[in-house]
Design a protein around this motif. Structure first.
Motif, PDB file in Angstrom:
ATOM      1  N   ILE A 292      -3.724   2.846   7.167  1.00 61.66           N
ATOM      2  CA  ILE A 292      -3.012   2.815   6.191  1.00 61.66           C
ATOM      3  C   ILE A 292      -3.307   3.951   5.132  1.00 61.66           C
ATOM      4  O   ILE A 292      -4.520   4.175   4.636  1.00 61.66           O
ATOM      5  CB  ILE A 292      -3.281   1.408   5.207  1.00 61.66           C
ATOM      6  CG1 ILE A 292      -3.046   0.343   6.235  1.00 61.66           C
ATOM      7  CG2 ILE A 292      -2.293   1.194   4.061  1.00 61.66           C
ATOM      8  CD1 ILE A 292      -3.586  -0.872   5.787  1.00 61.66           C
ATOM      9  N   THR A 293      -2.229   4.745   4.834  1.00 66.35           N
ATOM     10  CA  THR A 293      -2.324   5.875   3.909  1.00 66.35           C
ATOM     11  C   THR A 293      -2.066   5.487   2.362  1.00 66.35           C
ATOM     12  O   THR A 293      -2.827   5.727   1.476  1.00 66.35           O
ATOM     13  CB  THR A 293      -1.649   7.138   4.243  1.00 66.35           C
ATOM     14  OG1 THR A 293      -1.838   7.435   5.497  1.00 66.35           O
ATOM     15  CG2 THR A 293      -2.088   8.587   3.480  1.00 66.35           C
ATOM     16  N   ARG A 294      -0.704   4.788   2.274  1.00 62.70           N
ATOM     17  CA  ARG A 294      -0.437   4.375   0.830  1.00 62.70           C
ATOM     18  C   ARG A 294      -0.422   2.735   0.983  1.00 62.70           C
ATOM     19  O   ARG A 294       0.482   2.288   1.795  1.00 62.70           O
ATOM     20  CB  ARG A 294       1.048   4.888   0.625  1.00 62.70           C
ATOM     21  CG  ARG A 294       0.974   6.320   0.213  1.00 62.70           C
ATOM     22  CD  ARG A 294       2.497   6.770  -0.327  1.00 62.70           C
ATOM     23  NE  ARG A 294       3.137   6.323  -1.519  1.00 62.70           N
ATOM     24  CZ  ARG A 294       4.157   5.558  -1.454  1.00 62.70           C
ATOM     25  NH1 ARG A 294       4.843   5.206  -0.347  1.00 62.70           N
ATOM     26  NH2 ARG A 294       4.423   4.872  -2.604  1.00 62.70           N
ATOM     27  N   LEU A 295      -0.998   2.025   0.238  1.00 61.00           N
ATOM     28  CA  LEU A 295      -1.239   0.728   0.319  1.00 61.00           C
ATOM     29  C   LEU A 295       0.079   0.084   0.099  1.00 61.00           C
ATOM     30  O   LEU A 295       0.612  -0.985   0.559  1.00 61.00           O
ATOM     31  CB  LEU A 295      -2.251   0.171  -0.926  1.00 61.00           C
ATOM     32  CG  LEU A 295      -2.894  -1.302  -0.618  1.00 61.00           C
ATOM     33  CD1 LEU A 295      -3.329  -1.355   0.751  1.00 61.00           C
ATOM     34  CD2 LEU A 295      -4.064  -1.370  -1.700  1.00 61.00           C
ATOM     35  N   GLU A 296       1.115   0.690  -0.921  1.00 59.84           N
ATOM     36  CA  GLU A 296       2.314   0.175  -1.209  1.00 59.84           C
ATOM     37  C   GLU A 296       3.166  -0.003  -0.050  1.00 59.84           C
ATOM     38  O   GLU A 296       4.083  -0.852   0.084  1.00 59.84           O
ATOM     39  CB  GLU A 296       2.940   0.890  -2.197  1.00 59.84           C
ATOM     40  CG  GLU A 296       3.456   0.433  -3.291  1.00 59.84           C
ATOM     41  CD  GLU A 296       3.969   1.511  -4.474  1.00 59.84           C
ATOM     42  OE1 GLU A 296       3.844   1.104  -5.408  1.00 59.84           O
ATOM     43  OE2 GLU A 296       3.895   2.744  -4.036  1.00 59.84           O
ATOM     44  N   ASP A 297       2.813   0.994   0.955  1.00 59.10           N
ATOM     45  CA  ASP A 297       3.783   0.956   2.255  1.00 59.10           C
ATOM     46  C   ASP A 297       3.624  -0.391   3.036  1.00 59.10           C
ATOM     47  O   ASP A 297       4.523  -0.622   3.982  1.00 59.10           O
ATOM     48  CB  ASP A 297       3.396   2.192   2.948  1.00 59.10           C
ATOM     49  CG  ASP A 297       3.876   3.439   2.284  1.00 59.10           C
ATOM     50  OD1 ASP A 297       4.577   3.357   1.279  1.00 59.10           O
ATOM     51  OD2 ASP A 297       3.140   4.421   2.796  1.00 59.10           O
ATOM     52  N   ILE A 298       2.637  -1.095   2.944  1.00 58.07           N
ATOM     53  CA  ILE A 298       2.451  -2.153   3.632  1.00 58.07           C
ATOM     54  C   ILE A 298       3.011  -3.629   3.296  1.00 58.07           C
ATOM     55  O   ILE A 298       2.996  -4.517   3.853  1.00 58.07           O
ATOM     56  CB  ILE A 298       0.955  -2.542   4.355  1.00 58.07           C
ATOM     57  CG1 ILE A 298       0.079  -2.959   3.146  1.00 58.07           C
ATOM     58  CG2 ILE A 298       0.290  -1.199   4.713  1.00 58.07           C
ATOM     59  CD1 ILE A 298      -1.127  -3.672   3.380  1.00 58.07           C
ATOM     60  N   ILE A 299       3.541  -3.560   2.173  1.00 60.09           N
ATOM     61  CA  ILE A 299       4.077  -4.946   1.279  1.00 60.09           C
ATOM     62  C   ILE A 299       5.090  -5.385   2.425  1.00 60.09           C
ATOM     63  O   ILE A 299       6.039  -4.781   2.599  1.00 60.09           O
ATOM     64  CB  ILE A 299       4.635  -4.368  -0.149  1.00 60.09           C
ATOM     65  CG1 ILE A 299       3.509  -4.017  -0.857  1.00 60.09           C
ATOM     66  CG2 ILE A 299       5.103  -5.774  -0.565  1.00 60.09           C
ATOM     67  CD1 ILE A 299       3.922  -3.492  -2.134  1.00 60.09           C
ATOM     68  N   GLY A 300       4.594  -6.568   2.807  1.00 57.46           N
ATOM     69  CA  GLY A 300       5.577  -7.331   3.745  1.00 57.46           C
ATOM     70  C   GLY A 300       5.801  -6.683   5.128  1.00 57.46           C
ATOM     71  O   GLY A 300       6.575  -7.386   5.785  1.00 57.46           O
ATOM     72  N   GLY A 301       4.763  -5.724   5.492  1.00 58.83           N
ATOM     73  CA  GLY A 301       4.713  -5.327   6.555  1.00 58.83           C
ATOM     74  C   GLY A 301       4.649  -5.957   7.775  1.00 58.83           C
ATOM     75  O   GLY A 301       4.854  -5.424   8.961  1.00 58.83           O
TER      76      GLY A 301
END
Ligand code: SIN
Length: 305
Positions: A292-301
């Protein structure tokens, strides 16, 4: 270099980790342990219009994997919070905090919300319609979609800052309650509060807690919280603060994959007062481990189609 920051209802948090209301006082009490500015934000002790002494003792029962509390919304009342607690917090915490508001009537919620909304120390209002430890108000509002929506509507009319409604897990359809709050104007949802539970003292053959029952929290409830965050993420289109049993950086990632934008740490603060800074320090390594590089990218992932 990983990016742990998240955007929450218009606020940019350095990281998603927030001590949960009721486990961190009014924040300033922890400033002698560590620099509070490492935190994403702080959800302050639940506040009511009048001061409250809380429930009779004993109020705590230890359990495998957590504890039961029946504090009963002990707090100094909204005026003292504004005049005494927030100025103390402002000296040691330099980010927007989250005011947690409880009430016994829709008017009380709205009045406290208006007062705290006006304070520069506060960035978000978290409306607790889920306290299991009072006989009127609290959870009575949060277990019925219409009542929860009535509180959300009244608070939104009284306040300008983002309003999150904190929901109870002691319901059959949490998604319906979340949707009713969002329809009434809520900007976000916090979940879950504690699960109603009890222990019996074998020698006395009586409940351990004076109020008989209380709210169970701690590591054991993480799977319940994850399930409910997942369900609410599928039902509404507003940010979620996920909480319940979070104790590690991996738990934070799991909560975010289920749908949380920010993650609150509750009972673990009572076990380890350094839990939040330890989780924040461990996050970059855990992110690297899971690519994971940007934590925000995984929301609901974890929701695929
Ligand atoms: C309490 O003060 O009894 C706990 C607050 C809550 O669970 O909402």
């Amino acid at each position: 270099m990983v990016d742990t920051s998240v955007a929450l209802a218009g606020l940019r948090l350095d990281n998603p980790v927030i001590p949960a209301s009721g486990t961190f006082g009014f924040g300033h009490e922890f400033a002698e342990l560590y620099d509070l500015d490492v935190l994403g934000s702080i959800s302050l002790k639940g506040t009511t219009r009048e001061p409250r002494f809380g429930n009779p003792l004993p109020r705590i029962a230890e359990c495998e994997g957590g504890l039961i509390n029946s504090v009963g919304l002990q707090n100094p009342g909204v005026r003292a919070v504004i005049d005494e607690e927030l100025p103390k917090l402002a000296r040691v915490f330099h980010k927007p905090a989250i005011a947690n508001i409880s009430g016994f009537s829709v008017d009380e919620y709205a009045e406290c919300a208006a007062l705290l909304d006006a304070r520069p120390e506060i960035g978000i209002l978290e409306i607790n319609v889920s306290c299991p430890n009072v006989h009127a108000g609290g959870m009575a509002f949060g277990t019925c979609p219409e009542n929860a929506a009535a509180v959300a509507r009244a608070v939104k009319a009284a306040a300008k800052k983002p309003v999150f409604i904190k929901l109870s897990p002691n319901v059959t359809d949490i998604a319906a309650i979340a949707a009713a709050c969002v329809d009434a104007g809520a900007d976000g949802i916090s979940l879950i509060n504690t699960l109603l539970g009890m222990r019996i003292d074998l020698k006395r053959r009586a409940p351990v807690i004076a109020n008989r029952m209380g709210g169970f929290s701690g590591r054991a409830i993480l799977p319940v919280a994850l399930r409910m965050v997942w369900q609410v993420y599928e039902a509404v289109d507003v940010p979620i603060m996920g909480l319940g049993g979070v104790a590690t950086a991996e738990d934070v990632i799991e909560m975010m994959l289920a749908g949380a934008t920010a993650v609150q740490v509750g009972a673990e603060n009572l076990v380890n007062p350094w839990a939040c800074p330890e989780i924040i320090a461990a996050l970059p390594r855990a992110m690297e481990q899971y690519g994971i590089t940007r934590l925000e990218d995984i929301i609901g992932g974890a929701h695929h189609g």
